[in-house]
Design an enzyme around this catalytic site. Structure first.
Site, PDB file in Angstrom:
ATOM      1  N   CYS A  42       0.845  -1.190   0.000  1.00  0.00           N
ATOM      2  CA  CYS A  42       0.000   0.000   0.000  1.00  0.00           C
ATOM      3  C   CYS A  42       0.890   1.253   0.000  1.00  0.00           C
ATOM      4  CB  CYS A  42      -0.912   0.010   1.229  1.00  0.00           C
ATOM      5  SG  CYS A  42      -2.079   1.407   1.224  1.00  0.00           S
ATOM      6  N   ASP A  44       0.456   3.809   1.617  1.00  0.00           N
ATOM      7  CA  ASP A  44       0.446   4.406   2.959  1.00  0.00           C
ATOM      8  C   ASP A  44       1.876   4.648   3.485  1.00  0.00           C
ATOM      9  OD1 ASP A  44       0.274   4.614   5.909  1.00  0.00           O
ATOM     10  OD2 ASP A  44      -1.844   4.138   5.594  1.00  0.00           O
ATOM     11  N   ARG A  46       3.053   4.830   6.258  1.00  0.00           N
ATOM     12  CA  ARG A  46       3.458   4.112   7.470  1.00  0.00           C
ATOM     13  C   ARG A  46       3.887   2.677   7.199  1.00  0.00           C
ATOM     14  NH1 ARG A  46      -2.190   5.317  10.246  1.00  0.00           N
ATOM     15  NH2 ARG A  46      -2.717   4.770   8.087  1.00  0.00           N
ATOM     16  N   HIS A  98      -2.266  -3.734   4.990  1.00  0.00           N
ATOM     17  CA  HIS A  98      -2.094  -3.377   6.401  1.00  0.00           C
ATOM     18  C   HIS A  98      -3.454  -3.121   7.043  1.00  0.00           C
ATOM     19  CE1 HIS A  98      -2.754   1.057   5.866  1.00  0.00           C
ATOM     20  NE2 HIS A  98      -2.467   0.723   4.629  1.00  0.00           N
ATOM     21  N   CYS A 101      -6.315   0.096   6.853  1.00  0.00           N
ATOM     22  CA  CYS A 101      -6.054   0.699   5.533  1.00  0.00           C
ATOM     23  C   CYS A 101      -7.206   1.627   5.137  1.00  0.00           C
ATOM     24  CB  CYS A 101      -5.881  -0.403   4.483  1.00  0.00           C
ATOM     25  SG  CYS A 101      -5.503   0.226   2.833  1.00  0.00           S
TER      26      CYS A 101
HETATM   27 CO    CO Z   1      -3.472   1.373   2.974  1.00  0.00          CO
END
Ligand code: CO
Length: 211
Positions: A42, A44, A46, A98, A101
């Site tokens: 992803c 993302d 993090r 994750h 999400c």
């Molecule tokens: Co995500």
């Protein structure tokens, strides 16, 4: 100092520190890229592949998009997959989602996110519909989202197996193995939820002859 200048500044410090630890670090990587893994994760911020697996530059070939999807018309993803499988000859392809999400959460709302996000999130709605019976039975919203996150990486592993790129590599070289993982933002741990060994037979409708 502007925010982006901090990045450039820290980059200088990082490069100096790397050289100090290992004077050949950059020379070695300059002439050689032999990662064993392709990571489809992803976007993302993090969930950085190298950091959470404690790996170094050169070890993981990476593709990231919103909610780690394998879409069969995505020329970007397919180019990365083709290059990783046929040129870098990776032994493993990892789809890593994750928990928590935002893409998964957004997909199970009825919000109109307008094109193009609607188009992208539609793929996750399709995963939900495939597993509606199991997911509808989960009343807790967080648990439901987490389970959809797990089912999503499993479906993306299937989507990989549906490509002729993967099927050809399986037939000719018995690699790569496919993995569906989910990372926990709360504890930093990866949950390996699904694995598909090279050569696995999926629904025969998707299996190509003359590979
Ligand atoms: Co995500």
């Amino acid at each position: 100092m502007k925010a982006y200048e901090v990045l450039l500044n820290d980059n200088k410090k990082w490069a100096a520190r790397k050289l100090e630890e290992d004077p050949d670090f950059f020379d070695r990587l300059l002439h050689l890229q032999t990662p064993e893994f392709l990571w489809i994760g992803c976007s993302d911020s993090r969930v950085p592949a190298n950091e959470i697996t404690d790996t170094q530059p050169g070890e993981i070939f990476v593709h990231r998009n919103v909610a780690n999807l394998v879409v069969n018309t995505d020329v970007n993803l397919l180019s990365v997959l083709d290059y990783a499988v046929n040129h870098l000859q990776v032994r493993h392809v990892i789809v890593c989602g994750h928990y928590g999400c935002g893409g998964i959460r957004a997909a199970i709302t009825n919000n109109d996110f307008k094109p193009v996000l609607n188009m992208w999130l539609r793929n996750i709605k399709d995963v939900y519909r495939l597993h509606r019976e199991e997911l509808d039975a989960i009343t807790d919203e967080d648990k439901k989202t987490n389970r959809l996150t797990e089912l999503n990486v499993k479906e993306q592993v299937f989507n990989l197996a549906k490509t002729s790129i993967i099927q050809r590599a399986w037939k000719k070289e018995q690699r790569p193995d496919l993995h569906g993982w989910v990372y926990g933002l709360n504890d930093g741990l990866i949950n390996p939820v699904y694995e598909m060994k090279a050569g696995t037979h999926i629904d025969e409708l998707y299996e190509y002859d003359d590979l």
